[in-house]
Design a protein around this motif. Structure first.
Motif, PDB file in Angstrom:
ATOM      1  N   GLU A 197      50.596  23.406  44.025  1.00 45.02           N
ATOM      2  CA  GLU A 197      51.363  24.535  43.491  1.00 45.02           C
ATOM      3  C   GLU A 197      52.860  24.233  43.511  1.00 45.02           C
ATOM      4  OE1 GLU A 197      49.313  28.808  44.088  1.00 45.02           O
ATOM      5  OE2 GLU A 197      49.761  27.722  45.963  1.00 45.02           O
ATOM      6  N   ARG A 198      53.334  23.661  44.599  1.00 42.64           N
ATOM      7  CA  ARG A 198      54.759  23.353  44.721  1.00 42.64           C
ATOM      8  C   ARG A 198      55.190  22.323  43.669  1.00 42.64           C
ATOM      9  NH1 ARG A 198      54.675  22.332  49.721  1.00 42.64           N
ATOM     10  NH2 ARG A 198      54.586  20.066  49.624  1.00 42.64           N
ATOM     11  N   ARG A 199      54.389  21.280  43.497  1.00 46.39           N
ATOM     12  CA  ARG A 199      54.717  20.255  42.496  1.00 46.39           C
ATOM     13  C   ARG A 199      54.690  20.830  41.078  1.00 46.39           C
ATOM     14  NH1 ARG A 199      52.656  14.262  43.878  1.00 46.39           N
ATOM     15  NH2 ARG A 199      53.504  14.143  45.968  1.00 46.39           N
ATOM     16  N   LEU A 200      53.675  21.609  40.795  1.00 50.66           N
ATOM     17  CA  LEU A 200      53.579  22.194  39.451  1.00 50.66           C
ATOM     18  C   LEU A 200      54.696  23.198  39.203  1.00 50.66           C
ATOM     19  CD1 LEU A 200      49.719  22.672  39.105  1.00 50.66           C
ATOM     20  CD2 LEU A 200      51.149  20.904  38.070  1.00 50.66           C
ATOM     21  N   ASP A 201      55.033  23.992  40.214  1.00 49.03           N
ATOM     22  CA  ASP A 201      56.120  24.954  40.075  1.00 49.03           C
ATOM     23  C   ASP A 201      57.451  24.235  39.828  1.00 49.03           C
ATOM     24  OD1 ASP A 201      56.988  27.717  40.099  1.00 49.03           O
ATOM     25  OD2 ASP A 201      58.044  27.189  41.960  1.00 49.03           O
TER      26      ASP A 201
ATOM     27  N   LEU B 135      52.219  28.574  33.691  1.00 50.08           N
ATOM     28  CA  LEU B 135      51.536  28.249  34.941  1.00 50.08           C
ATOM     29  C   LEU B 135      51.002  29.554  35.519  1.00 50.08           C
ATOM     30  CD1 LEU B 135      50.900  26.173  37.214  1.00 50.08           C
ATOM     31  CD2 LEU B 135      53.083  26.808  38.232  1.00 50.08           C
ATOM     32  N   LYS B 136      49.687  29.592  35.776  1.00 54.47           N
ATOM     33  CA  LYS B 136      49.105  30.798  36.367  1.00 54.47           C
ATOM     34  C   LYS B 136      47.911  30.416  37.221  1.00 54.47           C
ATOM     35  CE  LYS B 136      46.203  32.003  32.410  1.00 54.47           C
ATOM     36  NZ  LYS B 136      45.832  33.020  31.466  1.00 54.47           N
ATOM     37  N   GLN B 137      47.420  31.380  37.968  1.00 57.73           N
ATOM     38  CA  GLN B 137      46.276  31.153  38.839  1.00 57.73           C
ATOM     39  C   GLN B 137      45.130  32.034  38.379  1.00 57.73           C
ATOM     40  OE1 GLN B 137      47.288  31.073  42.908  1.00 57.73           O
ATOM     41  NE2 GLN B 137      45.200  30.805  43.607  1.00 57.73           N
TER      42      GLN B 137
END
Length: 110
Positions: A66-70, A83-85
């Motif tokens: 999540e941190r890398r993608l954010d 970007l979503k979950q």
């Protein structure tokens, strides 16, 4: 204009229309062939890159991913990357990629 001249003119116009339509069908066929080849190539590249990413990030925790993608999404122009979950599965969705986790660790990217 005599009857014979009008028939000749009609025949010439009809021949031109038929030639134009034949050219259009041929052109559309060639364009469709190139489009199919390009789509197949893009799909293969997508699969290759997602499997490379999966191989490199395999076993990372969900928080790390999540941190890398954010960080990546923030580096892009605002609104250009989604970007979503997924609340049902807990997977992270980035445009066309799905990051799936088991026991808090990355298992597959597709």
């Amino acid at each position: 204009m005599t009857g014979l001249a009008s028939w000749r003119l009609a025949a010439i116009l009809l021949a031109c229309v038929c030639a134009g339509l034949s050219y259009r069908v041929l052109d559309q066929g060639v364009s469709h062939t190139y489009l199919d080849a390009s789509l197949a190539s893009s799909n293969e590249h997508f699969k290759l890159l997602s499997s490379l990413l999966e191989h490199q990030w395999q076993g990372m925790t969900k928080d790390e991913v999540e941190r890398r993608l954010d960080t990546f999404v923030r580096s892009r122009p605002v609104g250009s990357t989604l970007l979503k979950q997924d609340p049902a599965t807990g997977a992270i969705l980035l445009e066309g990629l799905t990051f799936e986790f088991a026991d808090g660790k990355l298992t597959t990217v597709h």
